[in-house]
Design a protein around this motif. Structure first.
Motif, mmCIF file in Angstrom:
data_model
loop_
_atom_site.group_PDB
_atom_site.id
_atom_site.type_symbol
_atom_site.label_atom_id
_atom_site.label_comp_id
_atom_site.label_asym_id
_atom_site.label_seq_id
_atom_site.Cartn_x
_atom_site.Cartn_y
_atom_site.Cartn_z
ATOM 1 N N ILE A 19 0.843 -1.200 0.000
ATOM 2 C CA ILE A 19 0.000 0.000 0.000
ATOM 3 C C ILE A 19 0.876 1.246 0.000
ATOM 4 C CG2 ILE A 19 -1.690 1.347 1.314
ATOM 5 C CD1 ILE A 19 -2.754 -1.409 2.373
ATOM 6 N N LEU A 20 1.915 1.231 0.804
ATOM 7 C CA LEU A 20 2.842 2.357 0.875
ATOM 8 C C LEU A 20 3.499 2.616 -0.484
ATOM 9 C CD1 LEU A 20 4.335 4.488 2.544
ATOM 10 C CD2 LEU A 20 5.915 2.686 3.271
ATOM 11 N N ASP A 21 3.959 1.568 -1.129
ATOM 12 C CA ASP A 21 4.577 1.720 -2.450
ATOM 13 C C ASP A 21 3.563 2.215 -3.482
ATOM 14 O OD1 ASP A 21 7.042 0.883 -1.481
ATOM 15 O OD2 ASP A 21 6.744 -1.203 -2.117
ATOM 16 N N LEU A 22 2.361 1.640 -3.459
ATOM 17 C CA LEU A 22 1.313 2.054 -4.389
ATOM 18 C C LEU A 22 1.009 3.534 -4.220
ATOM 19 C CD1 LEU A 22 -1.001 1.453 -6.438
ATOM 20 C CD2 LEU A 22 -2.417 0.881 -4.447
ATOM 21 N N TRP A 23 0.778 3.962 -2.992
ATOM 22 C CA TRP A 23 0.405 5.350 -2.709
ATOM 23 C C TRP A 23 1.515 6.303 -3.163
ATOM 24 C CZ3 TRP A 23 -2.693 6.146 2.371
ATOM 25 C CH2 TRP A 23 -3.362 7.375 2.345
ATOM 26 N N THR A 24 2.757 5.926 -2.886
ATOM 27 C CA THR A 24 3.896 6.751 -3.294
ATOM 28 C C THR A 24 3.987 6.829 -4.817
ATOM 29 O OG1 THR A 24 5.068 6.134 -1.262
ATOM 30 C CG2 THR A 24 6.400 7.040 -3.070
ATOM 31 N N THR A 40 8.119 10.980 -0.791
ATOM 32 C CA THR A 40 8.882 9.786 -0.448
ATOM 33 C C THR A 40 7.974 8.830 0.321
ATOM 34 O OG1 THR A 40 9.599 10.641 1.693
ATOM 35 C CG2 THR A 40 10.995 11.179 -0.229
ATOM 36 N N ARG A 41 8.426 7.614 0.453
ATOM 37 C CA ARG A 41 7.673 6.639 1.236
ATOM 38 C C ARG A 41 7.496 7.131 2.672
ATOM 39 N NH1 ARG A 41 9.533 1.658 2.202
ATOM 40 N NH2 ARG A 41 7.753 0.417 1.565
ATOM 41 N N GLU A 42 8.518 7.780 3.213
ATOM 42 C CA GLU A 42 8.453 8.244 4.600
ATOM 43 C C GLU A 42 7.430 9.360 4.775
ATOM 44 O OE1 GLU A 42 9.668 6.441 7.032
ATOM 45 O OE2 GLU A 42 10.270 5.182 5.342
ATOM 46 N N GLU A 43 7.191 10.154 3.755
ATOM 47 C CA GLU A 43 6.154 11.188 3.848
ATOM 48 C C GLU A 43 4.756 10.577 3.791
ATOM 49 O OE1 GLU A 43 7.900 15.138 1.789
ATOM 50 O OE2 GLU A 43 8.010 13.318 0.548
ATOM 51 N N GLU A 47 0.148 8.471 6.737
ATOM 52 C CA GLU A 47 -1.224 8.315 6.234
ATOM 53 C C GLU A 47 -1.599 6.841 6.118
ATOM 54 O OE1 GLU A 47 -3.931 10.382 5.556
ATOM 55 O OE2 GLU A 47 -2.644 11.629 6.803
ATOM 56 N N VAL A 48 -0.657 6.012 5.692
ATOM 57 C CA VAL A 48 -0.920 4.571 5.637
ATOM 58 C C VAL A 48 -1.215 4.066 7.045
ATOM 59 C CG1 VAL A 48 0.068 2.301 5.128
ATOM 60 C CG2 VAL A 48 0.454 4.203 3.544
ATOM 61 N N VAL A 49 -0.413 4.467 8.006
ATOM 62 C CA VAL A 49 -0.617 4.045 9.399
ATOM 63 C C VAL A 49 -1.978 4.516 9.895
ATOM 64 C CG1 VAL A 49 0.204 4.352 11.777
ATOM 65 C CG2 VAL A 49 1.833 3.877 9.934
ATOM 66 N N ARG A 50 -2.348 5.756 9.581
ATOM 67 C CA ARG A 50 -3.651 6.281 10.010
ATOM 68 C C ARG A 50 -4.783 5.419 9.452
ATOM 69 N NH1 ARG A 50 -7.547 9.789 8.280
ATOM 70 N NH2 ARG A 50 -6.484 10.326 6.361
#
Length: 174
Positions: A19-24, A40-43, A47-50
């Motif tokens: 999900i993180l990679d997709l969103w980025t 970046t993934r870190e930015e 939101e993924v965690v939320r």
């Protein structure tokens, strides 16, 4: 080859990272999913965690589409409305198809799967979503059966001097 959709998949590190990679990737390709490129993934991670916390609390459900290689290729988050007078409809958030899969009908497939999933919820009569104006998204959603029900001019500021409309769309399920 069509995507395989799953509602409420087990949340594993691979799913979280997918999900993180997709969103980025979607954001960096110009997608209107809550950020402005480049990210970046870190930015994106908070939101993924939320979203994952909302899932754990039972307020949000995940619909994920995997491609033939088993990679996360599409997502939509279905969020129940907690206002006591509005529990008959839900929100659809973070609707994404990976850029390498766009133009193949997967966005339409994702919205169909989301509507099918919403129909399994008790007493849900409609899906509501909002999208960023100026990208033609409202035309796409209209072609999938949604109707524009509201627009707030200039509500989304993507950059100084670049304000976009917040377009509200509704899909009746009954």
């Amino acid at each position: 080859m069509p995507l395989t959709f799953t509602l409420d998949p087990a949340v594993t590190p691979a799913l979280r990272d997918g999900i993180l990679d997709l969103w980025t990737d979607v954001t960096n390709a110009g997608g209107a999913v809550g950020f402005v490129a480049p990210v970046t993934r870190e930015e994106v991670r908070p939101e993924v965690v939320r979203h994952l916390v909302q899932m754990a609390e039972g307020r949000t459900r995940l619909l994920v589409g995997h491609d033939e290689a088993g990679q996360v290729a599409a997502t939509a988050f279905l969020t129940l409305n907690t206002h006591r007078l509005m529990t008959h409809w839900l929100w659809l958030y973070t609707v994404m198809v990976h850029p390498e899969h766009q133009g193949m009908g997967y966005g339409r497939d994702l919205l169909t799967a989301a509507a099918d999933a919403a129909r399994t919820f008790d007493e849900i009569e409609a899906i509501r979503l909002s999208c960023r104006g100026g990208l033609g998204l409202e035309r796409f959603y209209t072609s999938c059966g949604y109707q524009e029900v509201g627009r707030i001019p200039g509500a989304i500021r993507v950059a100084s001097g670049d304000d976009r409309d917040d377009v509200h769309m509704l899909l009746p399920l009954t």
